[in-house]
Design a protein around this motif. Structure first.
Motif, PDB file in Angstrom:
ATOM      1  N   LEU A  45       0.830  -1.201   0.000  1.00 33.90           N
ATOM      2  CA  LEU A  45       0.000   0.000   0.000  1.00 33.90           C
ATOM      3  C   LEU A  45       0.866   1.252   0.000  1.00 33.90           C
ATOM      4  CD1 LEU A  45      -3.026   0.969   0.415  1.00 33.90           C
ATOM      5  CD2 LEU A  45      -2.478   0.986   2.855  1.00 33.90           C
ATOM      6  N   VAL A  85      -8.317  -6.199  -3.497  1.00 32.84           N
ATOM      7  CA  VAL A  85      -7.323  -7.265  -3.531  1.00 32.84           C
ATOM      8  C   VAL A  85      -7.594  -8.194  -4.708  1.00 32.84           C
ATOM      9  CG1 VAL A  85      -6.456  -9.278  -2.287  1.00 32.84           C
ATOM     10  CG2 VAL A  85      -6.847  -7.146  -1.053  1.00 32.84           C
ATOM     11  N   GLY A 111       0.308  -5.029   1.903  1.00 34.24           N
ATOM     12  CA  GLY A 111      -0.880  -5.193   1.070  1.00 34.24           C
ATOM     13  C   GLY A 111      -0.608  -6.005  -0.180  1.00 34.24           C
ATOM     14  N   THR A 218      -9.293  -2.834   1.368  1.00 33.34           N
ATOM     15  CA  THR A 218      -8.596  -3.785   2.231  1.00 33.34           C
ATOM     16  C   THR A 218      -9.227  -3.809   3.620  1.00 33.34           C
ATOM     17  OG1 THR A 218      -6.506  -3.487   1.034  1.00 33.34           O
ATOM     18  CG2 THR A 218      -6.373  -4.342   3.276  1.00 33.34           C
TER      19      THR A 218
END
Length: 291
Positions: A45, A85, A111, A218
């Motif tokens: 991220l 995702v 992430g 997320t």
């Protein structure tokens, strides 16, 4: 002030290319012998593909290494929809197909580890191995923890909080401290690069949109899909290695321990004296665990 497009590190520039992956153009670093075992490095991220700059050269001696900027990050096209995702995993599959790679070791940080693991669940035939660095899919439903990222989850507030970092390069650079065991201990050249990189990052409206979209989706996954992921991962047969920083202040080591206990055959390695960005703090050790 206009958006800053920062040049990649000089030693990575020969490997920079643009690859059409599905419906987006991705800026990637592709290095190593053609036909060698492939390694896909997925950043986390608010980062870019050059986060792997100290890991990539050693891996590229024996592997075909692919390190993309995810959609909306760095120099890649913005995504056509929400940066979930699942959407990232789909784009990674498209990238491998575009490069003619049938199977790869999937390596993700934070992430990016969630996206790599999601791809392995959706398309296990693409995954030779999984290496999850300071991150994994949620397996216990929980709200996002309070902390510096909390404000970014709120529509409008998050956009303003991100833009507020444009007031001072020193303050923007200071936001990196929680990601390292000791930011000041990094080599001077590395700290100079990170200082310029974060300044370019906070001035990018495209990256702000990608960051906030990925963060918010997320957070929803952590709240709503943990039970689903836990059931799927308990049956996962992709060889899995987890690598954690002993002093990770962003993602508790307990998450890695729980994942290692759930996934059949998974192993957890903890590197002392490192924080969340351990691939930058101990690149040789992380590269060795990748292979």
């Amino acid at each position: 002030m206009p958006e800053i497009l920062m040049e990649p590190p000089e030693d990575l520039r020969p490997f920079a290319r643009v690859v059409r992956a599905g419906d987006v153009n991705l800026h990637c670093f592709v290095a190593g012998p053609a036909g060698a075992p492939a390694v896909l490095l997925v950043h986390g991220l608010g980062d870019e593909g050059d986060t792997w700059r100290r890991v990539l050269p050693s891996l590229a001696r024996r592997h075909l290494v692919i390190a993309p900027d995810l959609p909306g990050y760095g120099r890649s096209d913005p995504p056509r929809g929400p940066l979930t995702v699942t959407a990232i995993a789909r784009t990674l599959a498209d990238l491998l197909a575009a490069l003619g790679v049938a199977r790869a070791t999937l390596v993700g940080h934070s992430g990016g580890a969630m996206a790599a693991q999601r791809l392995a669940l959706a398309a296990p035939h693409l995954a030779e191995r999984l290496v999850l660095v300071a991150g994994c899919l949620p397996i216990a439903a929980q709200p996002p923890p309070p902390g510096p990222l909390w404000a970014f989850l709120l529509p409008g507030v998050g956009e303003l909080a991100y833009a507020s970092l444009r007031g001072s390069q020193d303050e923007a650079y200071a936001t990196l401290r929680p990601y390292y065991a000791d930011l000041d201990a990094l080599p001077e050249e590395e700290r100079a690069f990170l200082r310029e990189r974060v300044w370019a990052r906070v001035w990018s409206d495209r990256q702000r949109a990608a960051f906030l979209s990925m963060l918010r989706w997320t957070a929803l996954d952590r709240t709503l899909r943990a039970d689903e992921y836990r059931e799927q991962l308990a049956r996962c047969r992709v060889p899995t290695t987890l690598v954690w920083g002993e002093g990770d202040a962003l993602v508790p080591r307990a998450e890695g321990e729980a994942m290692a206990a759930l996934v059949p055959g998974a192993r957890l390695h903890v590197i002392p004296g490192t924080g969340h960005n351990l691939h930058q703090e101990r690149p040789d050790e992380v590269a060795a665990l990748i292979g």
